[in-house]
Design a protein around this motif. Structure first.
Motif, PDB file in Angstrom:
ATOM      1  N   UNK A  80     158.575 135.797  74.558  1.00 18.42           N
ATOM      2  CA  UNK A  80     158.036 136.168  73.138  1.00 18.42           C
ATOM      3  C   UNK A  80     158.241 137.538  72.981  1.00 18.42           C
ATOM      4  N   UNK A  81     158.574 138.250  71.847  1.00 17.40           N
ATOM      5  CA  UNK A  81     158.832 139.470  71.472  1.00 17.40           C
ATOM      6  C   UNK A  81     157.639 139.370  70.280  1.00 17.40           C
ATOM      7  N   UNK A  82     156.477 140.226  70.518  1.00 23.15           N
ATOM      8  CA  UNK A  82     155.587 140.154  69.541  1.00 23.15           C
ATOM      9  C   UNK A  82     154.985 141.517  68.884  1.00 23.15           C
ATOM     10  N   UNK A  83     154.891 141.645  67.438  1.00 23.38           N
ATOM     11  CA  UNK A  83     154.469 142.718  66.766  1.00 23.38           C
ATOM     12  C   UNK A  83     152.731 142.970  66.902  1.00 23.38           C
ATOM     13  N   UNK A  84     152.213 141.857  67.410  1.00 17.86           N
ATOM     14  CA  UNK A  84     150.658 141.752  67.667  1.00 17.86           C
ATOM     15  C   UNK A  84     150.419 142.669  68.730  1.00 17.86           C
TER      16      UNK A  84
ATOM     17  N   UNK B 228     161.023 132.738  64.642  1.00 23.06           N
ATOM     18  CA  UNK B 228     160.481 133.828  63.996  1.00 23.06           C
ATOM     19  C   UNK B 228     159.256 133.141  63.411  1.00 23.06           C
ATOM     20  N   UNK B 229     158.222 133.620  64.073  1.00 18.23           N
ATOM     21  CA  UNK B 229     156.653 133.097  63.466  1.00 18.23           C
ATOM     22  C   UNK B 229     155.853 133.969  62.986  1.00 18.23           C
ATOM     23  N   UNK B 230     155.589 133.913  61.715  1.00 19.30           N
ATOM     24  CA  UNK B 230     154.617 134.711  61.184  1.00 19.30           C
ATOM     25  C   UNK B 230     154.993 136.229  61.099  1.00 19.30           C
ATOM     26  N   UNK B 231     156.150 136.351  61.032  1.00 25.51           N
ATOM     27  CA  UNK B 231     156.699 137.894  61.045  1.00 25.51           C
ATOM     28  C   UNK B 231     157.303 138.031  59.703  1.00 25.51           C
ATOM     29  N   UNK B 232     156.649 138.968  59.071  1.00 28.26           N
ATOM     30  CA  UNK B 232     157.183 139.681  57.652  1.00 28.26           C
ATOM     31  C   UNK B 232     158.473 140.259  57.961  1.00 28.26           C
ATOM     32  N   UNK B 233     159.234 140.825  56.933  1.00 26.42           N
ATOM     33  CA  UNK B 233     160.230 141.881  57.018  1.00 26.42           C
ATOM     34  C   UNK B 233     159.719 143.195  56.653  1.00 26.42           C
TER      35      UNK B 233
ATOM     36  N   UNK C 118     169.082 128.975  74.699  1.00 26.00           N
ATOM     37  CA  UNK C 118     167.873 129.854  75.136  1.00 26.00           C
ATOM     38  C   UNK C 118     167.421 130.071  73.656  1.00 26.00           C
ATOM     39  N   UNK C 119     165.883 130.081  73.768  1.00 24.06           N
ATOM     40  CA  UNK C 119     165.024 130.312  72.579  1.00 24.06           C
ATOM     41  C   UNK C 119     164.319 131.723  72.737  1.00 24.06           C
ATOM     42  N   UNK C 120     164.194 132.357  72.097  1.00 26.38           N
ATOM     43  CA  UNK C 120     163.207 133.516  72.030  1.00 26.38           C
ATOM     44  C   UNK C 120     162.240 133.440  70.758  1.00 26.38           C
ATOM     45  N   UNK C 121     161.011 133.709  70.954  1.00 30.00           N
ATOM     46  CA  UNK C 121     160.075 133.860  69.733  1.00 30.00           C
ATOM     47  C   UNK C 121     159.937 135.079  69.517  1.00 30.00           C
ATOM     48  N   UNK C 122     159.895 135.465  68.270  1.00 28.03           N
ATOM     49  CA  UNK C 122     159.445 136.981  67.558  1.00 28.03           C
ATOM     50  C   UNK C 122     158.299 136.356  66.804  1.00 28.03           C
ATOM     51  N   UNK C 123     157.191 137.273  67.196  1.00 27.20           N
ATOM     52  CA  UNK C 123     155.977 136.784  66.370  1.00 27.20           C
ATOM     53  C   UNK C 123     155.454 138.086  65.819  1.00 27.20           C
ATOM     54  N   UNK C 124     154.766 137.618  64.704  1.00 30.22           N
ATOM     55  CA  UNK C 124     153.684 138.769  63.984  1.00 30.22           C
ATOM     56  C   UNK C 124     152.578 138.065  63.578  1.00 30.22           C
ATOM     57  N   UNK C 125     151.755 138.732  62.654  1.00 32.99           N
ATOM     58  CA  UNK C 125     150.391 138.599  62.611  1.00 32.99           C
ATOM     59  C   UNK C 125     150.257 137.248  62.145  1.00 32.99           C
ATOM     60  N   UNK C 126     151.043 136.603  61.387  1.00 31.80           N
ATOM     61  CA  UNK C 126     151.084 135.111  60.922  1.00 31.80           C
ATOM     62  C   UNK C 126     150.683 134.259  62.175  1.00 31.80           C
TER      63      UNK C 126
ATOM     64  N   UNK D 226     158.490 145.678  58.656  1.00 32.24           N
ATOM     65  CA  UNK D 226     159.009 146.813  59.294  1.00 32.24           C
ATOM     66  C   UNK D 226     160.203 146.511  59.688  1.00 32.24           C
ATOM     67  N   UNK D 227     160.882 147.784  59.784  1.00 34.20           N
ATOM     68  CA  UNK D 227     162.466 147.865  60.254  1.00 34.20           C
ATOM     69  C   UNK D 227     162.930 146.931  61.393  1.00 34.20           C
ATOM     70  N   UNK D 228     161.995 147.078  62.665  1.00 35.62           N
ATOM     71  CA  UNK D 228     162.271 146.250  63.635  1.00 35.62           C
ATOM     72  C   UNK D 228     162.220 144.860  63.214  1.00 35.62           C
ATOM     73  N   UNK D 229     161.543 144.158  62.428  1.00 34.51           N
ATOM     74  CA  UNK D 229     161.377 142.881  62.225  1.00 34.51           C
ATOM     75  C   UNK D 229     162.941 142.423  61.551  1.00 34.51           C
ATOM     76  N   UNK D 230     163.262 143.591  60.684  1.00 33.32           N
ATOM     77  CA  UNK D 230     164.588 143.239  60.142  1.00 33.32           C
ATOM     78  C   UNK D 230     165.648 143.159  61.354  1.00 33.32           C
ATOM     79  N   UNK D 231     165.665 144.217  61.957  1.00 29.82           N
ATOM     80  CA  UNK D 231     166.799 144.499  62.827  1.00 29.82           C
ATOM     81  C   UNK D 231     166.934 143.462  63.943  1.00 29.82           C
ATOM     82  N   UNK D 232     165.659 142.906  64.330  1.00 31.07           N
ATOM     83  CA  UNK D 232     165.872 141.820  65.346  1.00 31.07           C
ATOM     84  C   UNK D 232     166.493 140.504  64.722  1.00 31.07           C
ATOM     85  N   UNK D 233     166.241 140.356  63.572  1.00 34.95           N
ATOM     86  CA  UNK D 233     166.972 139.178  63.031  1.00 34.95           C
ATOM     87  C   UNK D 233     168.354 139.387  62.897  1.00 34.95           C
ATOM     88  N   UNK D 234     168.762 140.482  62.350  1.00 42.24           N
ATOM     89  CA  UNK D 234     170.088 140.867  61.825  1.00 42.24           C
ATOM     90  C   UNK D 234     170.991 140.831  63.398  1.00 42.24           C
ATOM     91  N   UNK D 235     170.304 141.218  64.547  1.00 47.76           N
ATOM     92  CA  UNK D 235     171.011 141.300  65.755  1.00 47.76           C
ATOM     93  C   UNK D 235     171.105 139.899  66.295  1.00 47.76           C
TER      94      UNK D 235
END
Length: 185
Positions: free
Chosen positions: A71-75, A139-144, A1-9, A146-155
């Motif tokens: 996709x999980x996006x911060x956008x 993880x695409x264009x998502x900085x660290x 399974x692949x899940x994408x986590x995207x940010x402004x980038x 915000x806390x959620x950006x860090x937390x999703x990676x850690x989980x």
């Protein structure tokens, strides 16, 4: 399974600047600012709506849709949906519609402002908790930032998923990476 986590980038190639590039905009996306300066806040949101309404999905958005990657996006730009992605968790909500701009300072989740609860965080965490060893968090264009950006990676890491980061040139690199991952499956 692949899940994408995207940010402004991911949306830079679509002509949308990141908040790191426009801190004056980010500084106005606080609930306290919206309450204390409603007219200025509405003008800021109107500017965001104007920029984003002209943006079109780039190949990174289209590649995720083509491969049916959740996709999980911060956008807040809805470019994933425009590209055809069917499963999108928008962590920070979306922008108001044109007819909502006059009372944008009173809206919640359009977008989620700093200082507001983000109701989609738990949905995103639950999605990542389903990951297993051998899965990939792309993880695409998502900085660290915000806390959620860090937390999703850690989980994801704790679940045994592999973390693949694309922080530059997403509009070219995402499709290449997905092709490699899919060919190994």
């Amino acid at each position: 399974m692949i899940v994408a986590f995207t940010g402004a980038g991911i949306s830079k190639a679509s002509g949308i600047q990141t908040f790191m590039e426009t801190p004056e905009v980010r500084d106005q996306l606080y609930r306290s600012f919206a309450l204390n300066h409603p007219d200025q806040y509405k003008e800021t949101v109107r500017g965001l709506v104007d920029v984003i309404s002209k943006a079109k999905p780039n190949d990174a958005h289209r590649a995720l849709a083509d491969y049916n990657i959740p996709v999980i996006t911060m956008n807040i730009d809805r470019l994933h949906e425009q590209a055809g992605s069917e499963t999108v968790i928008a962590l920070h909500g979306v922008l108001p519609e044109m007819e909502e701009l006059e009372y944008a300072d009173q809206l919640f989740n359009k977008p989620v402002l700093y200082g507001d609860p983000a109701p989609n965080y738990q949905k995103a965490i639950n999605r990542i908790l389903k990951m297993e060893t051998g899965d990939t968090l792309l993880v695409i264009g998502a900085s660290r930032y915000t806390q959620i950006a860090v937390q999703l990676r850690e989980i994801a890491y704790s679940k045994g998923a592999r973390i693949v980061e694309v922080q530059e040139n997403a509009e070219v690199e995402v499709r290449k990476i997905l092709e490699k991952i899919m060919n190994k499956s």
